[in-house]
Design an enzyme around this catalytic site. Structure first.
Site, PDB file in Angstrom:
ATOM      1  N   CYS A   1      -9.868  -4.482   7.519  1.00  0.00           N
ATOM      2  CA  CYS A   1     -10.009  -3.081   6.196  1.00  0.00           C
ATOM      3  C   CYS A   1     -11.586  -3.332   6.115  1.00  0.00           C
ATOM      4  O   CYS A   1     -12.117  -1.965   5.189  1.00  0.00           O
ATOM      5  CB  CYS A   1      -9.606  -3.428   5.006  1.00  0.00           C
ATOM      6  SG  CYS A   1      -7.946  -2.299   5.089  1.00  0.00           S
TER       7      CYS A   1
ATOM      8  N   CYS B   1      -3.306   2.270  -7.061  1.00  0.00           N
ATOM      9  CA  CYS B   1      -3.516   1.790  -5.563  1.00  0.00           C
ATOM     10  C   CYS B   1      -4.051   3.333  -4.673  1.00  0.00           C
ATOM     11  O   CYS B   1      -4.255   3.780  -4.645  1.00  0.00           O
ATOM     12  CB  CYS B   1      -1.882   2.191  -4.735  1.00  0.00           C
ATOM     13  SG  CYS B   1      -0.627   0.693  -5.411  1.00  0.00           S
ATOM     14  N   SER B   2      -4.586   2.838  -3.755  1.00  0.00           N
ATOM     15  CA  SER B   2      -5.853   3.615  -2.933  1.00  0.00           C
ATOM     16  C   SER B   2      -4.743   4.613  -1.874  1.00  0.00           C
ATOM     17  O   SER B   2      -3.680   4.065  -1.672  1.00  0.00           O
ATOM     18  CB  SER B   2      -6.547   2.721  -1.964  1.00  0.00           C
ATOM     19  OG  SER B   2      -6.353   2.215  -1.043  1.00  0.00           O
TER      20      SER B   2
ATOM     21  N   HIS C   1      -8.784   5.638   1.211  1.00  0.00           N
ATOM     22  CA  HIS C   1      -8.902   4.315   2.010  1.00  0.00           C
ATOM     23  C   HIS C   1      -8.653   5.102   3.721  1.00  0.00           C
ATOM     24  O   HIS C   1      -7.444   4.484   4.127  1.00  0.00           O
ATOM     25  CB  HIS C   1      -8.349   3.719   1.260  1.00  0.00           C
ATOM     26  CG  HIS C   1      -8.874   1.820   2.186  1.00  0.00           C
ATOM     27  ND1 HIS C   1      -9.390   1.801   2.773  1.00  0.00           N
ATOM     28  CD2 HIS C   1      -7.565   1.019   2.404  1.00  0.00           C
ATOM     29  CE1 HIS C   1      -9.904  -0.062   3.525  1.00  0.00           C
ATOM     30  NE2 HIS C   1      -8.328  -0.065   2.378  1.00  0.00           N
TER      31      HIS C   1
END
Lengths: 383, 140
Positions: A81, A200-201, A328
């Site tokens: 990431c 949560c993304s 994301h």
């Protein structure tokens, strides 16, 4: 030594684009960033292209097939990431070294819905039998450790999601633009305690790009007015820690990179006007408040309670909506965070503008269970 | 169970008589302890100083979570814990035999070796481990 500047930065709206290709998404972001500074791909002397899921498929070259095959060197970058920020940093390093004067950094990702990763095939399936390798479970452990040490509550973690979802309502490029009141966040489906689904993304498709220029190029092109100075670029990998091998740690790696970034920039956390940090999960935002020195160890719960990290507070964090609500797309995230800082320092962030912003920090981490972690931090200042 | 038991993770040692242990190593230079065998110490970078040791099968819960959603097909909920084994290292695993709401930081647990129920292509059982609650002196 002369400075390196961001002269163009932009991103596509984060959403799901199953009908489009990865190079097409990258191309749109690249052209947006080039348009942002009035340059063309012919002006670029090198390209760093960050993408994770097609890391072996020359996304950078395929991007140039879409927007101009000029023959420039292309480096395809993968670093979990932290991929996008790593691509940006490699471009920065090349400019610092004097190897080129104008470079393009792009981050792009196309993702499916649902949890990252999947079950092992063809052998023993460890998931559930020997713990969990899911990403939310990993960041749940991190949040719980914070609770153990400092008494941080479920409600305090949930407040991060309330704040970042609110910020996203002000960002037209965010995936989700809806308010999520505290009760709704806390009552959402529990994924891994203390993380509900709204903590949560969001897995989305996205692309972001930045044009970097040497000081000489900025002057030659007369682009100083909107140029933003890169005051620091720092990276680290997870240093030895006895528990890191049991469950990947993202704190020590962030502290290492932060120390280096503040030293390079010649400033401290007290000098920051805004921060975009890696809120892949709500628990992560609170631990990174402390890892980045935004508050003392053990004070993160009180900091979110105070409201000072919301837009209008003394140090707004993730005014873009963050990974939690803007979305994301792994390889794009690091450059999207940089786009937000650049836009804010230029005073062009519209409804979510942080008034008087002069110094901003962008932070991302990458990693996974059993594979280690990376952290990249960039500090930017008004030129 | 039929067939030769196979360790589900490299640091489970299955003896000829079927008894199990956790295999580890300790760096003679800096004292760092690891699950499994290795050549070089990740903590101090020393080469050729790793010695094989048996790891303790008791320890304390450092952190834990209740996993309520996992990959499709995996039964939930279950408790995952990071346990500091006595003398090191920390291990990640499933904590069984206790209700999620009864788990506490620092609680005493021991390692139990279990047939995972999974078989390899030749029908041999994969031997896994889990943590189970233990009393302060390490007994059940």
């Amino acid at each position: 030594m002369s400075g390196v500047y961001v002269i163009g930065a932009d991103m596509i709206r984060f959403d799901r684009f199953p009908e489009r290709s990865v190079p097409a998404l990258a191309a749109e972001a690249a052209l947006l960033a080039l348009d942002d500074c009035g340059l063309g791909i012919r002006d670029m002397q090198a390209l760093w292209c960050g993408n994770l899921y097609q890391a072996s498929a020359m996304v950078g070259q395929r991007l140039l097939r879409e927007i101009g095959m000029t023959g420039i060197p292309v480096v395809n970058v993968a670093n979990a990431c932290a991929t996008g920020a790593t691509a940006f940093r490699e471009a920065w390093l090349a400019l610092r070294a004097g190897a080129c004067e104008l470079a393009l950094a792009v981050g792009v990702e196309q993702m499916g819905k649902g949890m990252l990763g999947g079950l092992e095939t063809g052998g023993f399936v460890a998931e559930g039998v020997i713990g969990s390798d899911t990403t939310p479970a990993m960041f749940a452990l991190i949040g719980q450790e914070h609770t153990r040490r400092h008494g941080t509550t479920f409600e305090q973690f949930a407040k991060v999601a309330v704040k970042n979802h609110h910020h996203a309502t002000l960002n037209p490029k965010a995936m989700y633009r809806v308010e999520t009141p505290l009760a709704q966040v806390m009552a959402a489906e529990m994924i891994s305690y203390p993380l509900t689904k709204l903590m949560c993304s969001v897995n989305v498709d996205g692309a972001a790009a930045a044009v970097l220029a040497s000081e000489a190029a900025v002057k030659r092109l007369g682009l100083g007015r909107r140029a933003v100075l890169v005051r620091a670029s720092a990276m680290a990998s997870d240093p030895w820690d006895p528990r890191d091998l049991a469950s990947t740690d993202f704190s020590a790696v962030t502290r290492l990179a932060a120390r280096s970034a503040y030293e390079q920039a010649g400033l401290g956390p007290g000098d920051l006007d805004l921060v975009e940090l890696h809120d892949c999960f709500a628990t992560a935002e609170l631990v990174h408040y402390e890892n980045l020195g935004l508050c003392a160890d053990g004070e993160a719960g009180r900091l979110i309670d105070s409201g000072e990290t919301a837009l209008g507070g003394c140090l707004p964090v993730n005014v873009s909506g963050g990974l939690l609500s803007k979305g994301h797309p792994l390889g794009a995230t690091g450059i999207a965070n940089i786009c937000e800082i650049v836009q804010q320092l230029r005073g062009e962030a519209g409804a979510r503008q942080v008034q008087g912003a002069r110094v901003g920090l962008a932070h991302v981490v990458g990693g996974g269970q059993g594979i280690g972690s990376a952290c990249a931090i960039h500090v930017f200042g008004k030129a | 169970m039929g067939g030769a038991p196979r360790p589900a993770v490299p640091y489970i040692h299955v003896a000829a008589d079927g008894s199990c242990a956790l295999a580890g190593s300790r760096c003679e230079a800096c004292g760092a302890v690891y699950a499994g065998e290795r050549e070089v110490c990740a903590a101090c970078c020393a080469r050729g100083r790793m010695r094989s040791i048996a790891l303790a099968t008791q320890g304390r819960v450092h952190t834990f979570t209740t996993v309520c959603r996992s990959f499709p097909g995996v039964p939930v909920p279950f408790v995952m814990a990071v346990v500091d084994l006595d003398g090191g290292p920390a291990l990640r695993g499933t904590l069984a035999g206790v209700a999620p709401q009864a788990v506490r930081f620092g609680m005493r647990v021991r390692v139990e070796f279990r047939d995972s129920g999974q078989r390899d292509a030749d029908g041999n059982p994969w031997i896994a481990f889990c943590f189970v609650p233990a009393t302060e002196d390490g007994q059940r």
